[in-house]
Design a protein around this motif. Structure first.
Motif, short mmCIF file in Angstrom:
data_model
loop_
_atom_site.label_atom_id
_atom_site.label_comp_id
_atom_site.label_asym_id
_atom_site.label_seq_id
_atom_site.Cartn_x
_atom_site.Cartn_y
_atom_site.Cartn_z
N SER A 1 -56.51 37.73 -21.01
CA SER A 1 -55.98 37.05 -19.86
C SER A 1 -56.72 35.74 -19.63
N HIS A 2 -57.99 35.86 -19.65
CA HIS A 2 -58.80 34.67 -19.35
C HIS A 2 -58.66 33.63 -20.44
N GLU B 1 -48.79 18.28 -14.92
CA GLU B 1 -48.25 18.06 -13.59
C GLU B 1 -48.76 16.77 -13.02
N LEU B 2 -50.06 16.56 -13.21
CA LEU B 2 -50.62 15.31 -12.69
C LEU B 2 -49.91 14.11 -13.30
N THR C 1 -54.06 26.65 -18.17
CA THR C 1 -54.28 26.03 -16.86
C THR C 1 -54.42 24.52 -17.00
N SER C 2 -55.26 24.15 -17.98
CA SER C 2 -55.47 22.73 -18.17
C SER C 2 -54.17 22.06 -18.57
N ALA D 1 -58.94 41.57 -19.92
CA ALA D 1 -59.60 40.50 -19.16
C ALA D 1 -59.82 39.29 -20.07
N ARG E 1 -55.21 32.06 -20.60
CA ARG E 1 -54.80 31.34 -19.39
C ARG E 1 -55.60 30.07 -19.16
N THR E 2 -56.84 30.16 -19.51
CA THR E 2 -57.69 29.00 -19.21
C THR E 2 -57.14 27.72 -19.83
N GLY F 1 -51.74 22.03 -15.65
CA GLY F 1 -52.27 21.25 -14.55
C GLY F 1 -52.21 19.75 -14.84
N TYR F 2 -52.73 19.36 -16.01
CA TYR F 2 -52.74 17.94 -16.30
C TYR F 2 -51.34 17.38 -16.46
N LEU G 1 -46.98 30.50 -21.00
CA LEU G 1 -47.69 31.19 -19.91
C LEU G 1 -46.95 32.46 -19.49
#
Lengths: 127, 966
Positions: free
Chosen positions: B734-735, B749-750, B742-743, B731, B738-739, B746-747, B777
């Protein structure tokens, strides 16, 4: 029509900002919380249509928040999406047991996020 | 024609003839009668005619008178005549009606009369006035006379005729009578003759044959069996005669037979008489032997028997001296015989032993036939009347038993009388009996001796020994048997073994087996080691092992059995079994929670308890918590909930605090502390309603088991901890990994979405960043995936999967890469029905295989991807003409982090997880992943996925362990 309110609870600032940005771009009004308590408080105050809850949060984790939201009549009908980094089966089961409508794995793509939120809101509206 | 018919016919004929004769006779008599009648008739006529004439005459007379006298008185007869005449004339006519002549005459007569009357009388006489005396009167009277004469002449005519008739008729009648008589007589004669003939016939046909038969029978009866009867004769008579003859013949034959038999009998009678004499003789001999034998039987010891036999023999044989040698009790191998008895001579004067061939007796023994010595040959002297006397005749008879010599009896006569043949024969017979008796007694003594030895051996044997006869009754019982079963020999011997030591419920079975053995010679219980439960005198059961050996002695069965108490062995076996069961429970169960009830069941069932429980120690709370319990089938379980704790004074608590086994006997409770090292993890409790005496051996076993269980629980606890830690680690990883990703993603992509202000360079750079972030990832995902797979957890999101689409997508995703290496990338994907599966994961598999194929195929090669459905499964082939995998490394290809040398040498990037993951995913879908490869030529990967119909409804997370649950 006024924009729907979406509550986001996430302890990672960056991700929180990211989500806020995505949802705002998608046309939602976003309310942010950084831990479970704040999330519950804001949920009661602002009555969002949907709550995006990270699992790993200080004070109260996403599952507990979900449970509490479901227990409270005022917030029972809210759409809830759990954000989780875990792929574990038990975790996912816990999400649904707690009462979440859907879950979203991290990392996610922003477009995915927007789509899931829309879908959850639409299905909630139908209910 | 049968006799009866013949007789009948003859009778009928006779009757007819006689009848005919009578008929004729009757006829003749009839005619006679007629003739007589006729004759009488004529008489009548004559009488009538006469009467009539008289009347007429009267008439005339009267008339005359009248005429003469005129006396009226003369009219009276006239009146009466007048009155009477016509009717009488008529009557006369009537009478002669049958004769026409006479009739005519009568008629004429009647007329004449009538005429007379009417023509004369009336007119003339009556009415003619005639005076008396007148001439008229004379005339009338003369006429009258003339008329009367005329009438008289007619009358006379008539009468004469009638007389003639009468005479004729009388003659006729006479002749008729004569005829009748003749007929009668002849008829009579004929009848008589016929009857005689008939009876003659009968006689001939019946009586004679019968008489013949009778005669013949008489002669037979008289003894003359040669009598035969003439077989002539009609039908049945002949039959009778023939039958008689047959009978006579048969009688004769029988008689002959009987006579011959008789002759034979007479012949054999002589033989019989002879045989009877012989038998009588033999009988006498047999009696002698019998009496001898009986006397022998009275003795059961060797020497007295020998002495008695010898004495009798000497007496019967009329010998004064005798000696009997026979095998003594102890002689086994030597052939000789010992002096057992002496008669008429002191034993010390005779040799104590005789060996075959030694002396006369020895010779007789050796040759196995009697030896007679006469005067001069023998040498024995016996004391008599003060000096020794020579024995004159000796007979040495060997004692033979079953064709072996067992001794010799020597007899001697002082007088000079050699032993005659019959005497010898008798003596030999008697000696034979003596031989048998002696051997028997000897054998008996030997046997008894042996039996005593055997008995001693058995008595002192450790194992219980018992012997039974073929009725199932105990014949032997040693002291170990007494110790084991509690019965004294006196109480056991003679009782049926089934009733004594076999538990009641098994008795019928044992008896059936026993009888089966007696019938067939085979049985499960006989001739091998059997384990069973026996019962002691006090009713308690004892597990035993027995070996029953059958022995057939002289056609009868006896059974010897050795019986061992195997209680201890059983117990050890049981304990071992229980240990194995507990070990198995621990091995098979995945968790301690699963294992504990099974352990309790193994202990409870194996050791025969009713209830079991495991109390876990909660050190902090100083309480024992009921963690698992068990009850035997049919026994009510304990009331339990999660919070059941053991009381402070309870036995489990005591075991816990003391660290020792607690044992209560009644009701039976055994509490065993479960230790790991020095820490008590908990307490095992077993209980049962019945008494169970403290069993040290069992305690040892329980202690040992409790140690095993303690170790197991400890291990399981650590495992669980490790699991928890691992989960937590996963856990966390993974966390935490990944966290940030994610940023990043995500960013990125933006940024990339927001085109304005981005130069191509920027875009390209950011694209690189994005690609690598995604790669990172993916790596995290793969690592975690592999870790999950290893831990046995694999979550699949089961939904609807269209393999064709996935195949196409995988191929298209790899196309840029392929084109950059100028590879020919082809896809031939058939329509395959939608299946249930995790779309993302299966896409991952396809991506992995296709990208591997592209990665490992050098410039200009070919990669072909094929998809087809067959027999309810989807088959995917990914074929490349790449570098291939060396044969030696093919076995390890699916290992985690394994990279073939063909990959590392060429520095083809990769971590080595792809195939591991792909295989895990495929197998989670219950499919197979295989490959063929030739180094330098190419590789083909083959995926086979069973096509399960996709689930209806929204996809949901399915919990599973390494498999798809649908």
């Amino acid at each position: 029509m006024s924009a729907q309110i979406v509550l986001v609870a996430e302890d990672d600032e960056d991700i929180l900002d990211l989500v806020e940005l995505c949802l705002q771009q998608a046309g939602y009004e976003v309310v942010t919380a950084r831990d479970g308590e704040e999330a519950l408080r804001l949920a009661g105050e602002r009555r969002p249509a949907l709550a995006l809850l990270d699992v790993q949060m200080p004070k109260t984790n996403g599952y507990e928040v979900t449970r509490r939201l479901r227990a409270d009549a005022a917030t029972r009908g809210m759409a809830i999406i759990i954000l989780t980094a875990s792929v574990r089966d038990t975790e996912l089961a816990r999400a649904f047991d707690a009462g979440a409508d859907d879950f979203l794995r991290k990392p996610f793509s922003p477009s995915d996020l927007a789509a899931r939120v829309r879908a959850a809101l639409e299905s909630e509206a139908r209910l | 024609m049968g006799l009866r018919s013949r007789v009948l016919a003859a009778s009928i004929v006779l009757a007819l003839i006689v009848g005919a004769i009578f008929a004729i006779l009757l006829v003749a008599i009839g005619e006679l009668r007629d003739s007589s009648a006729a004759a009488r008739h004529s008489e009548q006529v004559l009488a009538a005619a006469n009467r009539l004439e008289r009347r007429v005459i009267d008439l005339e007379t009267g008339l005359r008178g009248l005429l003469l006298t005129r006396d009226e008185r003369f009219l009276t007869p006239f009146r009466s005549a007048q009155a009477a005449v016509p009717p009488e004339a008529k009557r006369l006519q009537g009478l002669v009606a049958n004769n026409p002549e006479q009739m005519a005459r009568a008629k004429l007569l009647a007329e004449s009369i009538d005429n007379y009357l009417k023509g004369y009388v009336v007119p003339e006489v009556l009415h003619g006035q005639v005076r008396t005396g007148s001439p008229k009167a004379i005339r009338v009277i003369g006429e009258g006379k003339r008329r009367i004469d005329d009438l008289r002449a007619q009358f006379s005519q008539f009468i004469t005729a009638e007389n003639g008739l009468a005479e004729t008729r009388r003659d006729s009648a006479d002749s008729q009578a004569r005829t009748a008589v003749l007929l009668g007589v002849s008829g009579l004669v004929i009848s008589v003759l016929l009857i005689l003939a008939f009876s003659g016939y009968l006689t001939r046909a019946l009586l004679r044959p019968i008489a013949r038969v009778a005669t013949g029978a008489r002669r037979l009866a008289g003894g003359d069996l040669s009598a035969r009867v003439d077989e002539r004769g009609p039908a049945e008579m002949g039959e009778l005669a023939r039958t008689f003859n047959v009978m006579a013949t048969s009688l004769e034959e029988n008689r002959d037979q009987l006579e011959s038999q008789n002759a034979e009998l007479e012949a054999s009678q002589g033989e019989l008489e002879h045989a009877v004499e012989q038998l009588a003789e033999e009988k006498r001999q047999v009696e002698v032997l019998h009496r001898f034998g009986e006397r022998l039987q009275e003795h059961a010891e060797l020497e007295p028997l020998a002495a008695a036999a010898l004495d009798d023999l000497c007496e019967l044989a009329r010998c004064e001296v005798g000696a009997l040698y026979a095998r003594g009790r102890d002689e086994r191998t030597r052939d000789g015989a010992t002096l057992l008895a002496a008669h008429g001579v002191r034993g010390d004067r005779l040799p104590p032993r005789l060996d075959p061939g030694e002396g006369a007796g020895g010779r007789a023994m050796q040759e196995r036939s009697p030896l007679a010595l006469g005067y001069g040959e023998s040498g024995l002297r016996v004391p008599a009347y003060g000096h020794d006397v020579l024995v004159r005749a000796e007979l040495h008879v060997p004692l033979i038993q079953s064709d072996r010599h067992v001794g010799v009896v020597s007899l001697g006569r002082v007088r000079d009388e050699p032993f005659a043949e019959e005497e010898r024969a008798t003596i030999v017979a008697l000696a034979g009996q003596a031989a048998i008796a002696l051997s028997n007694v000897r054998a008996l003594q030997v046997a008894r001796h042996q039996a005593r030895i055997n008995r001693a051996v058995l008595e002192t044997a450790n194992e219980a020994f018992l012997a039974m006869d073929d009725k199932g009754e105990i014949t032997q019982w040693n002291s170990s048997a007494e110790r084991l079963f509690g019965w004294r020999p006196r109480e056991a011997i003679g009782r049926p073994v089934a009733d004594l030591i076999v538990p009641a419920e098994d008795r019928a079975n044992v008896r059936t087996e026993f009888e089966g053995f007696l019938r067939t010679g085979e049985s499960r219980l006989v001739g091998r080691r059997i384990e069973a439960t026996a019962v002691r005198r006090d009713g308690s059961e004892v597990p035993v092992e027995a070996t029953v050996s059958p022995l057939n002695l002289d056609g009868r069965w006896v059974f010897n059995a050795f019986v061992r108490d195997i209680t201890a062995r059983r117990r050890s076996q049981l304990h071992l079994q229980v240990q194995n069961a507990v070990a198995r429970a621990m091995a098979e169960a995945a968790t301690a929670e699963e294992a504990l009830p099974r352990i309790l069941a193994a202990l409870g069932e194996g050791l025969g308890f009713d209830l079991g429980a495991y109390w876990g120690a909660d050190g902090d709370a100083h309480r024992l918590w009921l963690e698992a319990d068990w009850s035997a089938p049919g026994v009510q379980g304990r009331e339990r909930d999660e919070s059941t704790a053991s009381g402070e004074d309870s036995l489990p608590t005591r075991a816990w605090t003391t660290g020792h086994v607690v044992w209560v006997e009644e009701p039976a409770v055994v509490a065993v502390p479960v230790l790991s090292g020095t820490t008590t993890l908990g307490v095992l409790e077993l209980s049962s309603a019945e008494l169970r005496p403290r069993d040290e051996q069992l305690i040892q076993v329980m202690v040992y088991l409790s140690q095993q269980i303690g170790q197991y629980l400890e291990r399981k606890a650590s495992e669980r901890e490790a699991e928890i830690l691992k989960d937590q680690f996963f856990a966390l990883v993974s966390h935490e990994l990944r966290t940030p990703l994610t940023s990043i993603i995500g960013y990125l992509e933006l940024v990339l979405e927001d085109d304005d202000g981005l130069t191509d360079h920027h875009r390209r750079f950011l694209g690189v960043v994005d690609r690598n972030a995604r790669r990172l990832l993916r790596l995290v995902g793969d690592l975690l995936f592999v870790a999950h797979v290893e831990a046995g957890r694999l979550a699949l999101e089961v939904g609807e999967v269209d393999l064709r689409t996935l195949t196409r997508e995988a191929v298209e995703a790899a196309r840029p890469r392929a084109e950059s290496k100028e590879l020919t990338l082809e896809a031939a994907a058939q329509e395959v029905p939608a299946m249930a599966g995790d779309r993302d994961r299966l896409a991952q598999v396809l991506d992995n295989l296709v990208s591997n194929a592209v990665k490992f195929t050098p410039q200009g090669g070919t990669v072909t991807v094929r998809l087809a459905a067959k027999d309810g499964a989807a088959l995917i082939d990914v074929r490349d003409t790449g570098v291939g995998i060396p044969a030696a490394e093919q076995d390890r290809l699916f290992e985690r982090f394994y990279r073939a040398s063909t990959a590392t040498e060429r520095a083809i990037p990769g971590v080595g997880l792809g195939l591991t993951i792909a295989k895990a995913i495929v197998e989670a879908h219950e499919g197979t992943l295989e490959f063929d490869s030739i180094e330098g030529a190419g590789t083909t990967f083959r995926v086979r996925l069973p096509l399960r119909p996709p689930p209806t409804g929204s996809p949901s997370a399915e919990r599973l362990r390494g498999g798809v649950s649908l």
